[in-house]
Design a protein around this motif. Structure first.
Motif: not given
Length: 316
Positions: A146-160
């Motif tokens: 997702l866009p954030f500032g002049d870059a992005a944040l990435q979302f990674i599925d992390t079960p456990g």
């Protein structure tokens, strides 16, 4: 309202104590990039006034907050999401696809936690749990940015730790916001050897094989730091990942050996307590047994419950 205690970690990231239970037990993070702000974790609704006071103290307008991002929907992470969103007119709630419906309609979350803690303790621990309008919810797919500032944040599925858990990759800091899937690392246990880490097997979705795969996925990004909810930033990521693997293996062994015990929960709790006391002392902590237990008693109780659920699920 007094603002929550805060620590500037660099990279536009501030660690905020959500003032749950005791100091430095649970954090949320305020990220600032350009004109955009984001909260990672929402804490409980009881802490929301402190977060708003902090924004005011920092001179940051509420309408700059673009995202509120609970890593999963356990109440110490997401219980305050509805109350926080009510204060932030432009924010979107970003939540794992498996958890989104519980943020729109938290009835199940409230009922489940009330069954465990009772209504009075629920109100004392978590305050009011409010719904979030579905139109304000984003549920990113695994790997989506997702866009954030002049870059992005990435979302990674992390079960456990939970199946409704993602982590947030921030390329600027070369770090993950890990929720509970990089374990617990309380600052009280820091020693000359560095940070201490242990698994959190809270009911009801502890899955050690999935957790090991999550650790592999974390390391594939070559992260330089991890931003934990419990508590704050840690580095020396590869060592800590290996320590978590060892802890998971010990937990599986303890649970398997006690699976058919008459007083299983009590024996699990005693064994987990002995395990962590041994590990913290071996790490070089100067704290005594009573001090260690004072920090960890609640977590150890939940870990014992979680291992019990895991054993019961395997037996079906």
């Amino acid at each position: 309202m007094t603002p929550s205690p805060m620590r500037d970690l660099g990279f536009g990231i501030r660690c905020i104590d959500t003032l749950q239970v005791r100091p430095q037990m649970a954090a949320c993070y305020l990220i600032e990039r350009g004109n955009d702000l984001a909260f990672v974790e929402a804490g409980t609704s009881l802490g929301v006034p402190h977060l708003m006071a902090l924004l005011e103290q920092l001179g940051l307008a509420r309408d700059r907050v673009r995202y509120v991002i609970p890593t999963h929907v356990h109440l110490d992470h997401a219980g305050g999401a509805g109350a926080l969103m009510r204060e932030l007119p432009n924010a979107k709630l970003v939540v794992h696809p498996r958890g989104a419906r519980h943020m729109v309609d938290p009835t199940q979350l409230i009922a489940g936690a009330t069954a465990v803690y009772g209504a009075e303790a629920m109100a004392r621990m978590y305050g009011e749990i409010l719904p979030v309008d579905e139109s304000r919810v984003i549920a990113p797919a695994d790997g989506e940015s997702l866009p954030f500032g002049d870059a992005a944040l990435q979302f990674i599925d992390t079960p456990g730790h939970a199946r409704h858990h993602f982590s947030v990759w921030d390329a600027q800091s070369r770090g993950f916001f890990t929720g509970d899937t990089f374990g617990l690392s309380y600052r009280e246990f820091d020693s000359p050897a560095g940070a201490f880490v242990m698994p959190t097997t809270t009911p009801v979705q502890f899955e050690p094989d999935a957790w090991r795969q999550t650790l592999d996925r974390y390391l594939s990004f070559a992260p330089q730091r991890m931003f934990l909810t419990h508590y704050s930033v840690v580095e020396d990521v590869t060592r800590l990942a290996n320590d978590l693997r060892a802890g998971l293996a010990r937990y599986e062994l303890i649970a398997t050996e006690l699976a058919h015990s008459q007083d299983r929960h009590e024996r699990l709790l005693r064994a987990l307590t002995e395990d962590v006391l041994t590990a913290v002392h071996a790490h070089g902590s100067a704290l005594g047994d009573a001090e260690i237990r004072a920090v960890l008693d609640a977590d150890l109780e939940l870990n014992a419950q979680g291992l019990g659920v895991w054993l019961d699920r395997r037996a079906r």
